[in-house]
Design a protein around this motif. Structure first.
Motif, PDB file in Angstrom:
ATOM      1  N   GLY A  49     -64.058  44.047 -30.797  1.00 43.90           N
ATOM      2  CA  GLY A  49     -63.166  44.731 -29.869  1.00 43.90           C
ATOM      3  C   GLY A  49     -62.092  45.580 -30.518  1.00 43.90           C
ATOM      4  O   GLY A  49     -61.133  45.980 -29.853  1.00 43.90           O
ATOM      5  N   ILE A  50     -62.220  45.879 -31.820  1.00 43.68           N
ATOM      6  CA  ILE A  50     -61.256  46.753 -32.486  1.00 43.68           C
ATOM      7  C   ILE A  50     -61.522  48.192 -32.056  1.00 43.68           C
ATOM      8  O   ILE A  50     -62.646  48.687 -32.179  1.00 43.68           O
ATOM      9  CB  ILE A  50     -61.359  46.638 -34.022  1.00 43.68           C
ATOM     10  CG1 ILE A  50     -61.116  45.200 -34.475  1.00 43.68           C
ATOM     11  CG2 ILE A  50     -60.365  47.586 -34.704  1.00 43.68           C
ATOM     12  CD1 ILE A  50     -61.335  44.983 -35.965  1.00 43.68           C
ATOM     13  N   LEU A  51     -60.479  48.870 -31.587  1.00 42.82           N
ATOM     14  CA  LEU A  51     -60.657  50.225 -31.051  1.00 42.82           C
ATOM     15  C   LEU A  51     -60.335  51.286 -32.091  1.00 42.82           C
ATOM     16  O   LEU A  51     -59.601  52.239 -31.851  1.00 42.82           O
ATOM     17  CB  LEU A  51     -59.802  50.392 -29.793  1.00 42.82           C
ATOM     18  CG  LEU A  51     -60.113  49.396 -28.683  1.00 42.82           C
ATOM     19  CD1 LEU A  51     -59.255  49.672 -27.461  1.00 42.82           C
ATOM     20  CD2 LEU A  51     -61.595  49.401 -28.319  1.00 42.82           C
ATOM     21  N   CYS A  52     -60.907  51.117 -33.261  1.00 47.05           N
ATOM     22  CA  CYS A  52     -60.779  52.087 -34.351  1.00 47.05           C
ATOM     23  C   CYS A  52     -61.866  51.765 -35.363  1.00 47.05           C
ATOM     24  O   CYS A  52     -62.147  50.578 -35.606  1.00 47.05           O
ATOM     25  CB  CYS A  52     -59.401  51.968 -35.010  1.00 47.05           C
ATOM     26  SG  CYS A  52     -59.124  53.123 -36.384  1.00 47.05           S
ATOM     27  N   PRO A  53     -62.505  52.761 -35.962  1.00 44.66           N
ATOM     28  CA  PRO A  53     -63.503  52.463 -36.984  1.00 44.66           C
ATOM     29  C   PRO A  53     -62.878  51.714 -38.157  1.00 44.66           C
ATOM     30  O   PRO A  53     -61.724  51.953 -38.538  1.00 44.66           O
ATOM     31  CB  PRO A  53     -63.985  53.848 -37.437  1.00 44.66           C
ATOM     32  CG  PRO A  53     -63.681  54.744 -36.297  1.00 44.66           C
ATOM     33  CD  PRO A  53     -62.409  54.206 -35.697  1.00 44.66           C
ATOM     34  N   LEU A  54     -63.631  50.801 -38.733  1.00 42.00           N
ATOM     35  CA  LEU A  54     -63.185  50.105 -39.927  1.00 42.00           C
ATOM     36  C   LEU A  54     -63.309  51.061 -41.118  1.00 42.00           C
ATOM     37  O   LEU A  54     -64.341  51.691 -41.303  1.00 42.00           O
ATOM     38  CB  LEU A  54     -64.046  48.860 -40.159  1.00 42.00           C
ATOM     39  CG  LEU A  54     -64.166  47.910 -38.956  1.00 42.00           C
ATOM     40  CD1 LEU A  54     -65.057  46.727 -39.306  1.00 42.00           C
ATOM     41  CD2 LEU A  54     -62.788  47.441 -38.499  1.00 42.00           C
ATOM     42  N   LEU A  64     -65.588  60.301 -36.656  1.00 42.52           N
ATOM     43  CA  LEU A  64     -64.126  60.166 -36.634  1.00 42.52           C
ATOM     44  C   LEU A  64     -63.505  60.989 -35.505  1.00 42.52           C
ATOM     45  O   LEU A  64     -62.536  60.560 -34.871  1.00 42.52           O
ATOM     46  CB  LEU A  64     -63.559  60.570 -37.992  1.00 42.52           C
ATOM     47  CG  LEU A  64     -62.138  60.115 -38.316  1.00 42.52           C
ATOM     48  CD1 LEU A  64     -61.911  58.652 -37.962  1.00 42.52           C
ATOM     49  CD2 LEU A  64     -61.841  60.359 -39.791  1.00 42.52           C
ATOM     50  N   ALA A  65     -64.069  62.145 -35.226  1.00 40.30           N
ATOM     51  CA  ALA A  65     -63.545  62.978 -34.143  1.00 40.30           C
ATOM     52  C   ALA A  65     -63.684  62.271 -32.791  1.00 40.30           C
ATOM     53  O   ALA A  65     -62.747  62.260 -31.982  1.00 40.30           O
ATOM     54  CB  ALA A  65     -64.273  64.323 -34.116  1.00 40.30           C
ATOM     55  N   LEU A  66     -64.842  61.662 -32.546  1.00 44.67           N
ATOM     56  CA  LEU A  66     -65.039  60.937 -31.290  1.00 44.67           C
ATOM     57  C   LEU A  66     -64.169  59.687 -31.227  1.00 44.67           C
ATOM     58  O   LEU A  66     -63.586  59.368 -30.184  1.00 44.67           O
ATOM     59  CB  LEU A  66     -66.504  60.539 -31.136  1.00 44.67           C
ATOM     60  CG  LEU A  66     -67.455  61.553 -30.519  1.00 44.67           C
ATOM     61  CD1 LEU A  66     -68.890  61.050 -30.605  1.00 44.67           C
ATOM     62  CD2 LEU A  66     -67.092  61.861 -29.076  1.00 44.67           C
ATOM     63  N   ALA A  67     -64.079  58.966 -32.347  1.00 39.92           N
ATOM     64  CA  ALA A  67     -63.293  57.737 -32.358  1.00 39.92           C
ATOM     65  C   ALA A  67     -61.822  58.017 -32.123  1.00 39.92           C
ATOM     66  O   ALA A  67     -61.142  57.279 -31.391  1.00 39.92           O
ATOM     67  CB  ALA A  67     -63.494  57.008 -33.680  1.00 39.92           C
ATOM     68  N   ALA A  68     -61.298  59.076 -32.739  1.00 43.10           N
ATOM     69  CA  ALA A  68     -59.887  59.415 -32.542  1.00 43.10           C
ATOM     70  C   ALA A  68     -59.610  59.774 -31.087  1.00 43.10           C
ATOM     71  O   ALA A  68     -58.571  59.385 -30.523  1.00 43.10           O
ATOM     72  CB  ALA A  68     -59.498  60.569 -33.469  1.00 43.10           C
ATOM     73  N   ARG A 323     -71.338  50.731 -35.248  1.00 40.25           N
ATOM     74  CA  ARG A 323     -70.191  49.815 -35.254  1.00 40.25           C
ATOM     75  C   ARG A 323     -69.028  50.324 -34.406  1.00 40.25           C
ATOM     76  O   ARG A 323     -68.040  49.620 -34.223  1.00 40.25           O
ATOM     77  CB  ARG A 323     -69.705  49.584 -36.683  1.00 40.25           C
ATOM     78  CG  ARG A 323     -70.759  49.081 -37.633  1.00 40.25           C
ATOM     79  CD  ARG A 323     -70.190  48.669 -38.969  1.00 40.25           C
ATOM     80  NE  ARG A 323     -69.579  47.335 -38.891  1.00 40.25           N
ATOM     81  CZ  ARG A 323     -69.021  46.717 -39.921  1.00 40.25           C
ATOM     82  NH1 ARG A 323     -68.956  47.311 -41.095  1.00 40.25           N
ATOM     83  NH2 ARG A 323     -68.496  45.512 -39.767  1.00 40.25           N
ATOM     84  N   ASN A 324     -69.144  51.546 -33.909  1.00 40.72           N
ATOM     85  CA  ASN A 324     -68.000  52.178 -33.249  1.00 40.72           C
ATOM     86  C   ASN A 324     -68.252  52.536 -31.791  1.00 40.72           C
ATOM     87  O   ASN A 324     -67.504  53.305 -31.203  1.00 40.72           O
ATOM     88  CB  ASN A 324     -67.599  53.435 -34.037  1.00 40.72           C
ATOM     89  CG  ASN A 324     -67.290  53.115 -35.481  1.00 40.72           C
ATOM     90  OD1 ASN A 324     -66.441  52.285 -35.774  1.00 40.72           O
ATOM     91  ND2 ASN A 324     -68.014  53.743 -36.400  1.00 40.72           N
ATOM     92  N   GLY A 325     -69.300  51.976 -31.207  1.00 44.32           N
ATOM     93  CA  GLY A 325     -69.618  52.310 -29.826  1.00 44.32           C
ATOM     94  C   GLY A 325     -68.491  51.983 -28.869  1.00 44.32           C
ATOM     95  O   GLY A 325     -68.193  52.770 -27.956  1.00 44.32           O
TER      96      GLY A 325
END
Length: 360
Positions: A49-54, A64-68, A323-325
């Motif tokens: 449940g971490i809302l940022c890529p490791l 990174l663009a989508l995650a940000a 890992r970032n879905g």
């Protein structure tokens, strides 16, 4: 279309499928979701449940663009949820004890994070080789509760969700999506969105073998004794500790190519447990209350697959979040909805195109 045929079918009721269904419903489309099991019980349930890529700076720009964007969009998504389930969205920050790798410097890491608007600060001295990095705005959610809240919200907005209905085949004719064959019969719609996570590949016609594949991650849950509380996410050597509202600690995770096997390996679990105690010694006497594994949807370049099938009109894809879905979900839902409705998305669609996973 008659009243029983939706505008859009979504296969998969995980984080990708439910957020996309809600975004499309907000545009006025009628949406039906089907899932092979219970909604939200696969990778979306199993993750931390971490809302940022490791180690976010190590990912491709497209990730990174989508995650940000996802990080910035989460508060609005949480605010939009209805029903009685609290997803426990909290900004706890994250402290990374080993940020600097062999082929990167503290300056390079800082520049990359700043480029995407991810606040950070260094502790100790990067030049002395003992730096740790704090990302103060990183939030986490209790993801099983988030998925339940999304399901409640979707149903409140008139989205029909069919559990335990396996999509067995996607049928297209004359270059256009027509219907799906499911374990409960045929279902048609104007458009289909394949968001079935690690199970997506057979539902994407012409997809190369192993273009979307399961990546196992093992986890455990610890209950500390006494009054000790961890207030921030801590990560070292790829192992992370996530504090929950009730004081428990989630520890993860592994990255294993094990097919569709969700078996828990005790040797791996013990290694995770040892590392957790090394990161936070107060866990030495903590009780292990749960062990589990989940299957993330991987792709060969670790970039999500988002967009319309290039040779089958009406067939759309939202998978490969790896890992970032969870972290990317609000952004991927908006991105795909923009494409479906004919708006120009905020990001260049080229890196995410479906064509890259198809046979020549």
């Amino acid at each position: 279309m008659n009243s029983t045929t939706p505008d859009i079918l979504v296969v998969g009721a995980g984080i990708a499928g439910l957020t996309t269904a809600l975004a499309l419903r907000h545009e006025g489309a009628s949406v039906t979701v089907v899932d092979q099991s219970q909604p939200g019980t696969e990778a979306s349930w199993a993750g931390g449940g971490i809302l940022c890529p490791l180690y976010a700076w190590r990912y491709p720009d497209a990730v990174l663009a989508l995650a940000a964007r996802g990080m910035r969009d989460y508060p609005a998504l949480i605010e939009s949820l209805t029903g009685d389930t609290d997803p426990e969205h909290r900004v706890t920050g994250m402290r990374i004890l080993d940020p600097v790798g062999a082929e990167e410097s503290a300056a390079q890491i800082g520049e990359r994070l700043a480029r995407y608007g991810i606040r950070h600060q260094w502790l100790d001295s990067p030049d002395a080789g003992r730096a740790s990095l704090v990302l103060p705005e990183v939030a986490n959610v209790r993801n099983p509760r988030l998925l339940q809240a999304l399901r409640e919200t979707a149903e409140a907005h008139g989205i029909e969700i069919h559990a335990n209905r396996r999509c067995e085949q996607v049928i297209a004719r004359a270059g256009r999506f027509e219907h799906i064959e499911t374990s409960a019969g045929r279902m048609g719609a104007e458009r289909l969105v394949v968001a079935a996570g690690a199970w997506s590949e057979p539902l994407i016609p012409q997809a190369r073998e192993d273009s979307v594949f399961p990546v196992r991650g093992q986890m455990l849950r610890l209950e500390p004794h006494g009054n000790s509380r961890l207030e921030t996410i801590v990560m070292d050597e790829g192992v992370y500790l996530i504090p929950r509202v009730d004081g428990s600690i989630i520890v993860g995770s592994t990255v294993e190519r094990a097919g569709f096997d969700k078996t828990v390996d005790m040797a791996v679990q013990q290694a995770l447990h040892r590392k957790a105690i090394e990161c936070w010694p107060d866990l030495a006497e903590a009780s292990v209350t749960h062990r589990w594994a989940g299957l993330r949807p991987g792709s060969s370049d670790e970039v999500p697959i988002l967009g319309e099938h290039p040779s089958l009109e009406g067939l759309w894809v939202n998978t490969g979040g790896y890992r970032n879905g969870l972290a990317m979900a609000p952004a991927t839902a908006t991105f795909l909805t923009d494409l479906i409705t004919g708006r120009s998305p905020a990001l260049d669609p080229a890196p995410y195109r479906v064509a890259r996973i198809l046979s020549a």
